[in-house]
Design a protein around this motif. Structure first.
Motif, PDB file in Angstrom:
ATOM      1  N   ASP A 238       0.812  -1.220   0.000  1.00  0.00           N
ATOM      2  CA  ASP A 238       0.000   0.000   0.000  1.00  0.00           C
ATOM      3  C   ASP A 238       0.841   1.263   0.000  1.00  0.00           C
ATOM      4  O   ASP A 238       0.313   2.363  -0.166  1.00  0.00           O
ATOM      5  N   ARG A 239       2.144   1.119   0.178  1.00  0.00           N
ATOM      6  CA  ARG A 239       2.994   2.306   0.290  1.00  0.00           C
ATOM      7  C   ARG A 239       4.060   2.398  -0.794  1.00  0.00           C
ATOM      8  O   ARG A 239       4.739   3.414  -0.916  1.00  0.00           O
ATOM      9  N   ILE A 240       4.207   1.320  -1.567  1.00  0.00           N
ATOM     10  CA  ILE A 240       5.195   1.306  -2.647  1.00  0.00           C
ATOM     11  C   ILE A 240       4.506   0.826  -3.916  1.00  0.00           C
ATOM     12  O   ILE A 240       3.921  -0.261  -3.947  1.00  0.00           O
ATOM     13  N   SER A 241       4.560   1.620  -4.972  1.00  0.00           N
ATOM     14  CA  SER A 241       3.942   1.257  -6.246  1.00  0.00           C
ATOM     15  C   SER A 241       5.027   0.919  -7.270  1.00  0.00           C
ATOM     16  O   SER A 241       6.211   1.199  -7.067  1.00  0.00           O
ATOM     17  N   PHE A 242       4.598   0.340  -8.367  1.00  0.00           N
ATOM     18  CA  PHE A 242       5.536  -0.073  -9.422  1.00  0.00           C
ATOM     19  C   PHE A 242       5.116   0.544 -10.747  1.00  0.00           C
ATOM     20  O   PHE A 242       3.938   0.510 -11.113  1.00  0.00           O
ATOM     21  N   THR A 243       6.089   1.094 -11.453  1.00  0.00           N
ATOM     22  CA  THR A 243       5.871   1.590 -12.814  1.00  0.00           C
ATOM     23  C   THR A 243       6.837   0.871 -13.739  1.00  0.00           C
ATOM     24  O   THR A 243       8.057   0.913 -13.515  1.00  0.00           O
ATOM     25  N   GLY A 244       6.294   0.197 -14.742  1.00  0.00           N
ATOM     26  CA  GLY A 244       7.141  -0.519 -15.688  1.00  0.00           C
ATOM     27  C   GLY A 244       7.565   0.368 -16.841  1.00  0.00           C
ATOM     28  O   GLY A 244       6.783   1.175 -17.347  1.00  0.00           O
ATOM     29  N   GLY A 245       8.809   0.240 -17.241  1.00  0.00           N
ATOM     30  CA  GLY A 245       9.302   1.014 -18.369  1.00  0.00           C
ATOM     31  C   GLY A 245      10.781   0.778 -18.592  1.00  0.00           C
ATOM     32  O   GLY A 245      11.452   0.117 -17.798  1.00  0.00           O
ATOM     33  N   ASP A 246      11.277   1.331 -19.690  1.00  0.00           N
ATOM     34  CA  ASP A 246      12.690   1.266 -20.058  1.00  0.00           C
ATOM     35  C   ASP A 246      13.270   2.652 -19.855  1.00  0.00           C
ATOM     36  O   ASP A 246      12.860   3.603 -20.528  1.00  0.00           O
ATOM     37  N   PHE A 247      14.229   2.808 -18.933  1.00  0.00           N
ATOM     38  CA  PHE A 247      14.674   4.170 -18.643  1.00  0.00           C
ATOM     39  C   PHE A 247      15.477   4.806 -19.761  1.00  0.00           C
ATOM     40  O   PHE A 247      15.761   6.004 -19.725  1.00  0.00           O
ATOM     41  N   PHE A 248      15.825   4.052 -20.798  1.00  0.00           N
ATOM     42  CA  PHE A 248      16.419   4.666 -21.971  1.00  0.00           C
ATOM     43  C   PHE A 248      15.354   5.173 -22.944  1.00  0.00           C
ATOM     44  O   PHE A 248      15.547   6.177 -23.621  1.00  0.00           O
ATOM     45  N   ALA A 249      14.223   4.476 -23.002  1.00  0.00           N
ATOM     46  CA  ALA A 249      13.185   4.817 -23.977  1.00  0.00           C
ATOM     47  C   ALA A 249      12.046   5.634 -23.380  1.00  0.00           C
ATOM     48  O   ALA A 249      11.378   6.390 -24.103  1.00  0.00           O
ATOM     49  N   ASP A 250      11.791   5.497 -22.088  1.00  0.00           N
ATOM     50  CA  ASP A 250      10.633   6.121 -21.457  1.00  0.00           C
ATOM     51  C   ASP A 250      11.067   7.191 -20.465  1.00  0.00           C
ATOM     52  O   ASP A 250      12.159   7.109 -19.891  1.00  0.00           O
ATOM     53  N   PRO A 251      10.193   8.201 -20.216  1.00  0.00           N
ATOM     54  CA  PRO A 251      10.527   9.166 -19.171  1.00  0.00           C
ATOM     55  C   PRO A 251      10.515   8.517 -17.804  1.00  0.00           C
ATOM     56  O   PRO A 251       9.782   7.562 -17.564  1.00  0.00           O
ATOM     57  N   MET A 252      11.353   8.999 -16.913  1.00  0.00           N
ATOM     58  CA  MET A 252      11.353   8.492 -15.543  1.00  0.00           C
ATOM     59  C   MET A 252      10.210   9.122 -14.762  1.00  0.00           C
ATOM     60  O   MET A 252       9.873  10.291 -14.986  1.00  0.00           O
ATOM     61  N   PRO A 253       9.597   8.389 -13.840  1.00  0.00           N
ATOM     62  CA  PRO A 253       8.553   8.977 -12.994  1.00  0.00           C
ATOM     63  C   PRO A 253       9.128  10.127 -12.170  1.00  0.00           C
ATOM     64  O   PRO A 253      10.280  10.098 -11.758  1.00  0.00           O
ATOM     65  N   SER A 254       8.314  11.150 -11.942  1.00  0.00           N
ATOM     66  CA  SER A 254       8.784  12.296 -11.172  1.00  0.00           C
ATOM     67  C   SER A 254       8.637  12.043  -9.678  1.00  0.00           C
ATOM     68  O   SER A 254       7.785  11.267  -9.242  1.00  0.00           O
ATOM     69  N   GLY A 255       9.470  12.716  -8.890  1.00  0.00           N
ATOM     70  CA  GLY A 255       9.411  12.581  -7.445  1.00  0.00           C
ATOM     71  C   GLY A 255      10.295  13.608  -6.785  1.00  0.00           C
ATOM     72  O   GLY A 255      11.129  14.251  -7.434  1.00  0.00           O
ATOM     73  N   GLN A 256      10.135  13.767  -5.481  1.00  0.00           N
ATOM     74  CA  GLN A 256      10.991  14.702  -4.748  1.00  0.00           C
ATOM     75  C   GLN A 256      12.443  14.227  -4.739  1.00  0.00           C
ATOM     76  O   GLN A 256      13.360  15.040  -4.780  1.00  0.00           O
ATOM     77  N   VAL A 257      12.609  12.914  -4.651  1.00  0.00           N
ATOM     78  CA  VAL A 257      13.952  12.324  -4.649  1.00  0.00           C
ATOM     79  C   VAL A 257      13.961  11.157  -5.625  1.00  0.00           C
ATOM     80  O   VAL A 257      13.026  10.351  -5.641  1.00  0.00           O
ATOM     81  N   LEU A 258      14.986  11.071  -6.454  1.00  0.00           N
ATOM     82  CA  LEU A 258      15.220   9.895  -7.288  1.00  0.00           C
ATOM     83  C   LEU A 258      16.477   9.196  -6.779  1.00  0.00           C
ATOM     84  O   LEU A 258      17.470   9.863  -6.453  1.00  0.00           O
TER      85      LEU A 258
END
Length: 357
Positions: A238-258
């Motif tokens: 409930d506190r950690i979600s998952f986003t699937g993608g290729d970090f070379f081809a797709d934008p990275m999810p935004s956040g306060q800290v990466l």
């Protein structure tokens, strides 16, 4: 660009002796010992493969009992077990053998403190690849089998390869997470994105230390089922979600800290700069990028990290370790207003890029 220097490996306050040469190289005997150090490694790796430490965690055993449980042939069993005692991972008490305290804590698969995931991966992939080091030094090409040396493609095609990789990552980030939890001001943040975060083990450990945080893991889509299973086991779904993608081809999810931990060393310098630029775009104003890796000094004296860098030569198409100074320069070039570097552990360095608000 010159930055304040992070302490070198020799200056770190550590009693870890593996940062220096394995043996005396000033005599014929020492050179022979150095040249056969692979025997020590394989004894330990085979013991882990046989599940010897988990077997002895249940109860101490005599040599015949242990041989029976593991299916050992009598011809080599006594020498093998005695060698493990000599290496310090087993203890002998009369006719009984038991794990050393460290082996019992870190090499028993039944314990949460299990740290053998990297060694499992070393046994199945790195040990065979190192037999081709000479070829790698001549060609600059990876030496792992299948998919033209593409370990990412191997993991996409094989759940066995993927599970082994994820277990390795869990064992590594379990050691790093407590230090990362203390090395950054998490109290002023509410969320973070773990880029290349595997099945979320690091995120779960950070949230355990800082319960006010929420997290998002960004990794390849085929990792999602393993992520879901792991989060359910840990009770953090409930506190950690998952986003699937290729970090070379797709934008990275935004956040306060990466966070990018043990990620950049898999890629070439040009690719690292590209990933840091994408991370800069994803970090919210006033936020930060945290990069940790087994970085090497400008004049390396750390054998452990040099060996990991050669691992990258053997298993990737462009990877290697890199210096703190290089990482700070990439962050500055990408647009981060300020950078800082810290010693994270005996092997890992942390570089933080701060984005203007």
């Amino acid at each position: 660009m010159n930055h304040p220097r992070v302490p070198s490996s020799e200056e770190r306050t550590s009693s870890v002796t593996t940062h220096t040469s394995l043996s005396d190289a000033s005599s014929p005997e020492g050179l022979i010992r150095l040249g056969t150090a692979f025997c020590d490694a394989k004894i330990l790796l085979s013991a882990l493969e046989l599940d010897l430490f988990s077997t002895l965690a249940a109860k101490p055993r005599t040599l015949p009992e242990l041989s029976d449980a593991l299916g050992l042939h009598p011809r080599g069993a006594r020498d093998f077990v005695t060698a493990l005692v000599t290496l310090g991972v087993l203890e002998a008490d009369g006719e009984l053998f038991r794990n050393s305290p460290a082996a019992d804590r870190f090499l028993d698969r039944g314990k949460k403190s299990y740290a053998g995931g990297f060694l499992e991966r070393a046994n199945s992939m790195l040990y065979p690849a190192w037999t081709h080091l000479t070829d790698a030094l001549r060609t600059g090409e990876p030496q792992v089998k299948g998919k033209d040396g593409d370990i990412v493609a191997q993991m996409a095609d094989s759940r066995e390869h993927l599970d082994q990789f994820l277990t390795m990552m869990d064992s590594l980030n379990s050691q790093v997470a407590p230090k990362l939890a203390a090395a950054f001001d998490w109290a002023s943040r509410t969320d973070f994105v773990d880029v290349g975060g595997a099945r979320g083990n690091l995120s779960a450990l950070l949230i355990d230390r800082h319960p006010h945080l929420t997290a998002q893991v960004f990794d390849l889509p085929h990792v999602a089922p393993a992520f879901d299973d792991h989060m359910k086991r840990l009770g953090t779904q409930d506190r950690i979600s998952f986003t699937g993608g290729d970090f070379f081809a797709d934008p990275m999810p935004s956040g306060q800290v990466l966070v990018m931990g043990h990620v950049l060393h898999n890629w070439s310098a040009e690719q690292r700069l590209g990933l840091i630029r994408k991370a800069y775009e994803a970090v919210e104003p006033g936020g930060a990028l945290l990069v940790y890796d087994r970085m090497v000094d400008e004049r390396p004296a750390d054998l452990v990290n040099l060996l990991i860098s050669l691992d990258m030569l053997l298993v990737t198409h462009g990877g290697s370790e890199y210096s703190v100074e290089e990482c700070r320069d990439w962050m500055t070039e990408a647009g981060f207003a300020r950078t800082e570097a810290k010693v994270l552990s005996n092997t890992d360095s942390l570089v933080i890029g701060h984005k203007e608000g």
